[in-house]
Design a protein around this motif. Sequence first.
Motif, PDB file in Angstrom:
ATOM      1  N   HIS A   1       0.836  -1.286   0.096  1.00 29.64           N
ATOM      2  CA  HIS A   1       0.036   0.016  -0.128  1.00 29.64           C
ATOM      3  C   HIS A   1       1.042   1.200  -0.054  1.00 29.64           C
ATOM      4  O   HIS A   1       2.032   1.244   0.341  1.00 29.64           O
ATOM      5  CB  HIS A   1      -0.846  -0.123   1.101  1.00 29.64           C
ATOM      6  CG  HIS A   1      -0.081   0.146   2.505  1.00 29.64           C
ATOM      7  ND1 HIS A   1       0.513  -0.851   3.153  1.00 29.64           N
ATOM      8  CD2 HIS A   1       0.172   1.238   3.342  1.00 29.64           C
ATOM      9  CE1 HIS A   1       1.350  -0.579   4.204  1.00 29.64           C
ATOM     10  NE2 HIS A   1       0.926   0.991   4.444  1.00 29.64           N
ATOM     11  N   CYS A   2       0.273   2.502  -0.292  1.00 29.91           N
ATOM     12  CA  CYS A   2       1.020   3.666  -0.469  1.00 29.91           C
ATOM     13  C   CYS A   2       1.008   4.111   1.185  1.00 29.91           C
ATOM     14  O   CYS A   2      -0.209   3.924   1.897  1.00 29.91           O
ATOM     15  CB  CYS A   2       0.242   4.923  -1.139  1.00 29.91           C
ATOM     16  SG  CYS A   2       0.966   6.543  -0.732  1.00 29.91           S
ATOM     17  N   ASN A   3       2.396   4.193   1.587  1.00 31.96           N
ATOM     18  CA  ASN A   3       2.559   4.728   3.056  1.00 31.96           C
ATOM     19  C   ASN A   3       1.679   5.793   3.518  1.00 31.96           C
ATOM     20  O   ASN A   3       1.605   6.283   4.671  1.00 31.96           O
ATOM     21  CB  ASN A   3       3.942   4.618   3.699  1.00 31.96           C
ATOM     22  CG  ASN A   3       4.567   3.047   3.387  1.00 31.96           C
ATOM     23  OD1 ASN A   3       5.584   2.899   3.776  1.00 31.96           O
ATOM     24  ND2 ASN A   3       3.868   2.107   3.026  1.00 31.96           N
ATOM     25  N   HIS A   4       1.295   6.810   2.417  1.00 32.49           N
ATOM     26  CA  HIS A   4       0.783   8.032   2.761  1.00 32.49           C
ATOM     27  C   HIS A   4      -0.634   7.983   2.719  1.00 32.49           C
ATOM     28  O   HIS A   4      -1.381   8.437   3.705  1.00 32.49           O
ATOM     29  CB  HIS A   4       1.648   9.067   2.097  1.00 32.49           C
ATOM     30  CG  HIS A   4       1.051  10.353   2.399  1.00 32.49           C
ATOM     31  ND1 HIS A   4       1.252  11.001   3.334  1.00 32.49           N
ATOM     32  CD2 HIS A   4       0.245  11.403   1.487  1.00 32.49           C
ATOM     33  CE1 HIS A   4       0.906  12.258   3.335  1.00 32.49           C
ATOM     34  NE2 HIS A   4       0.119  12.492   2.364  1.00 32.49           N
ATOM     35  N   CYS A   5      -1.376   7.443   1.618  1.00 36.33           N
ATOM     36  CA  CYS A   5      -2.668   7.804   1.261  1.00 36.33           C
ATOM     37  C   CYS A   5      -3.201   6.191   1.542  1.00 36.33           C
ATOM     38  O   CYS A   5      -4.441   6.052   1.327  1.00 36.33           O
ATOM     39  CB  CYS A   5      -2.808   8.140  -0.083  1.00 36.33           C
ATOM     40  SG  CYS A   5      -2.471   7.161  -1.403  1.00 36.33           S
ATOM     41  N   PHE A   6      -2.363   5.170   1.718  1.00 35.72           N
ATOM     42  CA  PHE A   6      -3.029   3.741   1.764  1.00 35.72           C
ATOM     43  C   PHE A   6      -3.745   3.171   0.535  1.00 35.72           C
ATOM     44  O   PHE A   6      -4.391   2.272   0.964  1.00 35.72           O
ATOM     45  CB  PHE A   6      -3.883   3.505   3.145  1.00 35.72           C
ATOM     46  CG  PHE A   6      -2.921   3.917   4.342  1.00 35.72           C
ATOM     47  CD1 PHE A   6      -2.175   2.750   5.005  1.00 35.72           C
ATOM     48  CD2 PHE A   6      -2.820   5.132   4.908  1.00 35.72           C
ATOM     49  CE1 PHE A   6      -1.578   3.014   6.164  1.00 35.72           C
ATOM     50  CE2 PHE A   6      -1.951   5.434   6.065  1.00 35.72           C
ATOM     51  CZ  PHE A   6      -1.456   4.370   6.577  1.00 35.72           C
TER      52      PHE A   6
ATOM     53  N   ALA B   1       0.788   9.728  -6.663  1.00 38.00           N
ATOM     54  CA  ALA B   1       0.109  11.057  -6.627  1.00 38.00           C
ATOM     55  C   ALA B   1       0.508  11.657  -5.290  1.00 38.00           C
ATOM     56  O   ALA B   1       0.596  12.748  -5.029  1.00 38.00           O
ATOM     57  CB  ALA B   1      -1.446  10.474  -6.147  1.00 38.00           C
ATOM     58  N   CYS B   2       1.089  10.646  -4.360  1.00 37.52           N
ATOM     59  CA  CYS B   2       1.609  11.388  -2.936  1.00 37.52           C
ATOM     60  C   CYS B   2       3.168  11.912  -3.162  1.00 37.52           C
ATOM     61  O   CYS B   2       3.650  12.700  -2.161  1.00 37.52           O
ATOM     62  CB  CYS B   2       1.689  10.236  -1.865  1.00 37.52           C
ATOM     63  SG  CYS B   2       0.117   9.670  -1.446  1.00 37.52           S
ATOM     64  N   ILE B   3       3.996  11.390  -4.368  1.00 37.31           N
ATOM     65  CA  ILE B   3       5.182  11.836  -4.279  1.00 37.31           C
ATOM     66  C   ILE B   3       5.156  13.273  -4.770  1.00 37.31           C
ATOM     67  O   ILE B   3       4.767  13.781  -6.088  1.00 37.31           O
ATOM     68  CB  ILE B   3       6.074  11.141  -5.324  1.00 37.31           C
ATOM     69  CG1 ILE B   3       6.126   9.627  -4.475  1.00 37.31           C
ATOM     70  CG2 ILE B   3       7.328  11.645  -5.508  1.00 37.31           C
ATOM     71  CD1 ILE B   3       6.802   8.656  -5.752  1.00 37.31           C
TER      72      ILE B   3
HETATM   73 ZN   LIG Z   1      -0.292   8.057  -1.911  1.00 37.49          ZN
END
Ligand SMILES: [Zn+2]
Length: 223
Positions: free
Chosen positions: A5-10, A29-31
């Motif tokens: 999973h994305c560690n920021h937005c999951f 998207a989170c970078i």
């Molecule tokens: Zn993300």
Amino acid sequence: MDWFHCNHCFKKSGLNFAVSSCGHISCEACIKSKQCSTCGVACSYLPITDQMKPQEKVFFMDPGKLIQARMENISQIAIFQQKQMERVMVHFKTKSAELERLLEEVSQQGHRQLSELKRENGELKKQLLELQRENGELKKQLLELQRETAELKKPLSQRRVSPGQFQTTGAQRVSLPVGVTSPVTPRSRALSNVGSGETQRWSRDRGISLTVSLDLFPKFTNT
Ligand SMILES: [Zn+2]
Ligand SMILES: [Zn+2]
């Protein structure tokens, strides 16, 4: 991979993902910057794709499958080494059998030679005893012959000086050997016969030339 999973937005899928040098996964998207979107430290990103290096890919693979694959790989390694071992074992077994055969052959040859040498030794001992016996016999015979020779020498030493007691030098006086003296009386013989006949034959047989003085025969000259 239910842990991914994305560690920021999951979010778990639908986007491209990357892993940061600080160990956090982020979706595209989170970078937003060169700083980690999760922990905020300055970092670099590695895109998670099929183009990753094998040592990078393994971080996203099932550990059970990794173990199985690794076990299969280890098994192949073990089988490979086992086959190598079997080959070298076969080689050494063959070599060992060959050496044992040679050893047996050499041993039997040695036994045969030993038996032959023992037999020859026995023969030679017999021959030695026979030769020693013959030597003893010959020594006895030699002693016997030496004794006989000593016996024979006694009369021989007397015979040596008996013939030819005469001299032809100086006054040319000759004492003729007993056998030369003519059995015929001197008066019946002519003077010209002196120095021939018996005397000449006697001297010729011995390689001696006799010069006989007429003084030796005074009876002949007086008549
Ligand atoms: Zn993300
Ligand atoms: Zn981070």
